[in-house]
Design a protein around this motif. Structure first.
Motif, short mmCIF file in Angstrom:
data_model
loop_
_atom_site.label_atom_id
_atom_site.label_comp_id
_atom_site.label_asym_id
_atom_site.label_seq_id
_atom_site.Cartn_x
_atom_site.Cartn_y
_atom_site.Cartn_z
N VAL A 1 163.57 38.56 -16.40
CA VAL A 1 162.62 39.54 -15.85
C VAL A 1 162.49 39.34 -14.33
N ALA B 1 155.72 38.39 -13.68
CA ALA B 1 156.70 38.51 -14.77
C ALA B 1 156.03 38.21 -16.11
N LEU C 1 154.03 41.16 -17.22
CA LEU C 1 154.84 42.24 -17.80
C LEU C 1 155.26 41.89 -19.24
N LEU C 2 155.65 40.62 -19.44
CA LEU C 2 156.05 40.21 -20.79
C LEU C 2 154.85 40.33 -21.75
N PHE D 1 154.25 43.78 -22.97
CA PHE D 1 155.14 44.20 -24.06
C PHE D 1 155.10 43.24 -25.25
N SER E 1 158.67 34.12 -23.74
CA SER E 1 159.07 33.95 -22.34
C SER E 1 160.08 32.81 -22.13
N ARG F 1 162.79 45.30 -24.74
CA ARG F 1 161.50 45.25 -24.03
C ARG F 1 161.60 44.32 -22.80
N ALA G 1 160.86 45.29 -18.99
CA ALA G 1 160.03 44.46 -18.11
C ALA G 1 160.79 44.14 -16.82
N ARG G 2 162.09 43.82 -16.96
CA ARG G 2 162.91 43.53 -15.78
C ARG G 2 162.98 44.76 -14.87
N ILE H 1 159.77 44.97 -12.70
CA ILE H 1 159.28 43.82 -11.92
C ILE H 1 159.03 44.17 -10.45
#
Lengths: 223, 377
Positions: free
Chosen positions: A105, A123, A126-127, A130, A136, A150, A154-155, A158
């Motif tokens: 990510v 990051a 964001l994880l 989702f 992680s 997902r 997320a990536r 970022i």
């Protein structure tokens, strides 16, 4: 708004294996809308997405991003535009194997020079958004298809891009996961992001989320 | 600050990238370390031993005079010394008694010598550590020598020579003048050679020429010539090591070139992903630069540290037989650490720089390709 004027892309120009992937494509894509490029394999959807996302230059024609003409920008500036404006979700997700979901990510933000701690926090946020906080530390290859997708989303988010580009995002997902993907897109759309998806999956182009469908065939926009 | 954070972030990603291919990269670092270790060992050893030999030779007489008969070194009469002393500029001319002795019992060569002042009695000797080890003897023991008439003469060991100077004293046996003459049957007025000291260093060559002119049957050897010979000898020995080692070196070059210059399909795909997600060509090259630097610098520093320990703490145990000399008795001693910054820099530029460059060039070629290739895989 993104405006394409008579855009053409030819591969292997002047050689026996010359291929016209996109021919004379003129199109304007509204900001904060969801647009789908629809068409069979080989119709030029992916190439047009690459051109819109500043990944490749057109052989001819012009592209305007807002009020800026970006076709003639040097590679370095084009990369900067790509990094700041676009987030990409690829067909195969293209996560880097051997490193964790979190590192995957963070990848697009590494060259930005942000403090590691702050970047990691974003990051992780964001994880968590989702439902992947517990994944992680998992290596990319350990993730299921839905999780990998997902992480890829997320990536793409970022660097907080205003435009999200997805190339056949549901090609490797079952109907349930495809539905979940569209729900995520709906959420991102509500945040005001422009979303451009290339797909020939009915789950995508028949979704109520779609504002506009652009049909392509043999490298040309037919509708 | 952003620039530093960018470097840190990319370095962090590089390290985690390297860990993905642990086995391959560990093998590369090992081979690389061995190459640096061997090269640095040869370099450290040659320089330290040369330096040590130079320090020892600094106290040697300016000119040695040997008598030649039919092109061979012969004993010289002390009357030569009396005549040489008369030459202007000569401070002194002393006779020296020394020779070699092969011990058939222990199959070892010793160097026998009479010092200017021998502090023990007749029938007593002082021996080097090497002799003591080889003959399995120690202070207070009896050591037998076969004389020129075949008779066995026993000597009592009074002293083991200090290990500080073991490079030159290892195979040394020191005895009284009378014992030496009796053992080898050398007449009273004869010596092995003459040690001539000269007051003014500028006059050494002139005086050597005068001696040669006055005594055509002699060979004056200037100290500078001995130093040059030592220099050449150790260079030649390290050269032999390098020749022996060149096969392995070549294998390493091919291996590292293949590893560094050839990008696998996976690596190409990764570069595509990085570019597609917003990395510039320069960022990708920076990452590969860090990768090459981490591998080569780790190997370089590890190899150098191992070489330092090997040479200065274990007396270059692995190369001892080739590098130390012809004698059967190898000295066991610790070299004084001496590192030439110029040589370390040379080794650095011959190992780290080519590897890092070899890593960057193919990356640059891969990184200038349009990132959209990743969309098609």
């Amino acid at each position: 708004m993104i405006v394409l004027e008579s855009v053409k892309k030819v591969f292997n120009q002047g050689r026996p294996n010359e291929l016209v992937a996109v021919a004379d494509a003129s199109l304007s894509i509204d900001a904060s809308k969801v647009t789908v490029l629809k068409g069979p394999s080989g119709s030029g959807k992916t190439t047009l997405l690459s051109i819109i996302g500043c990944m490749t230059r057109p052989t001819a024609g012009r592209i305007h991003l807002g009020d800026r003409e970006i076709t003639s920008l040097p590679e370095r500036f084009l990369t900067a535009v790509r990094g700041e404006t676009f987030g990409f979700i690829f067909q195969q997700f293209n996560l880097i194997r051997g490193i964790t979901a979190l590192e995957n990510v963070m990848i697009p933000a590494y060259p930005k020079g942000e403090r590691y701690g702050i970047l990691k926090g974003r990051a992780m946020g964001l994880l968590a958004m989702f439902n992947l906080a517990d994944k992680s530390a998992s290596k990319a290859e350990w993730l299921s298809g839905g999780e990998a997708q997902r992480v890829a989303i997320a990536r793409a988010l970022i660097n907080n891009p205003s435009i999200l580009i997805a190339d056949e995002p549901t090609a490797h997902l079952d109907t349930k996961l495809s539905g979940e993907f569209m729900e995520i897109m709906a959420g991102l759309h509500r945040q005001g992001r422009t979303i451009i998806i290339a797909s020939h999956d009915p789950v995508v182009y028949e979704s109520s989320l779609i504002n506009r469908t652009v049909e392509m065939r043999d490298g040309r926009i037919v509708q | 600050m952003a620039w530093i954070d960018k470097q840190k972030n990319i370095l962090d990603f590089t390290l985690s990238s390297l860990l993905r291919r642990k086995g391959k990269n560990a093998a590369l670092v090992c081979v690389y370390t061995v190459v640096v270790f061997v090269l640095a060992s040869i370099m450290f050893f040659t320089h330290a031993i040369k330096k040590e030999a130079m320090i020892i030779l600094k106290d040697a007489p300016e000119v040695l005079v040997q008598r030649m008969v039919a092109g061979r070194h012969d004993l010289i009469d002390m009357k030569y010394a009396d005549e040489i002393k008369k030459i202007t500029g000569v401070t002194s001319a002393e006779g020296r008694l020394w020779g070699y002795y092969y011990d058939p019992l222990f199959r070892a060569n010793y160097t026998l010598m009479v010092p200017p002042e021998f502090k023990y009695q007749q029938g007593e000797i002082a021996v080097g550590q090497g002799v003591s080890r080889s003959a399995v003897t120690e202070e207070g023991n009896i050591m037998p020598f076969f004389g020129m008439d075949g008779k066995l003469t026993s000597f009592r060991i009074r002293e083991l020579l200090s290990s500080e100077s073991e490079l030159v004293t290892s195979d040394l046996v020191i005895m009284s003048e009378q014992d030496f003459r009796e053992l080898f049957g050398i007449p009273k007025n004869r010596v092995t050679d003459l040690a001539v000291t000269v007051g003014n260093p500028q006059e050494v060559v002139t005086i050597a020429n005068k001696i040669k002119k006055q005594f055509p049957d002699t060979r004056p050897i200037i100290r500078e010539e001995i130093i040059r010979t030592y220099d050449t000898l150790f260079d030649w020995r390290s050269g032999i090591m390098l020749v022996v080692f060149s096969g392995a070196l070549l294998a390493f070059i091919i291996f590292s070139w293949d590893k560094a210059s050839g990008l696998s399909a996976e690596e190409r795909k990764e570069i595509g992903i990085l570019k597609a997600t917003g990395w510039e060509t320069a960022d990708v090259i920076l990452m590969k630069f860090w990768e090459g630097t981490v591998i080569s610098l780790t190997s370089f520093l590890t190899g150098m540290i191992f070489a330092y320990v090997h040479v200065f703490f274990s007396s270059a145990a692995l190369f001892e037989p080739v590098l130390k000399g012809w004698a059967v008795l190898y000295p066991q001693f610790r070299l004084v650490p001496y590192i030439n910054a110029y040589q370390v820099a040379t080794l650095f530029f011959l190992t780290v720089v080519p590897y890092t460059t070899a890593t960057i060039v193919p990356t640059w070629r891969a990184a200038i390709v349009d990132p959209d290739s990743v969309m098609r895989t």
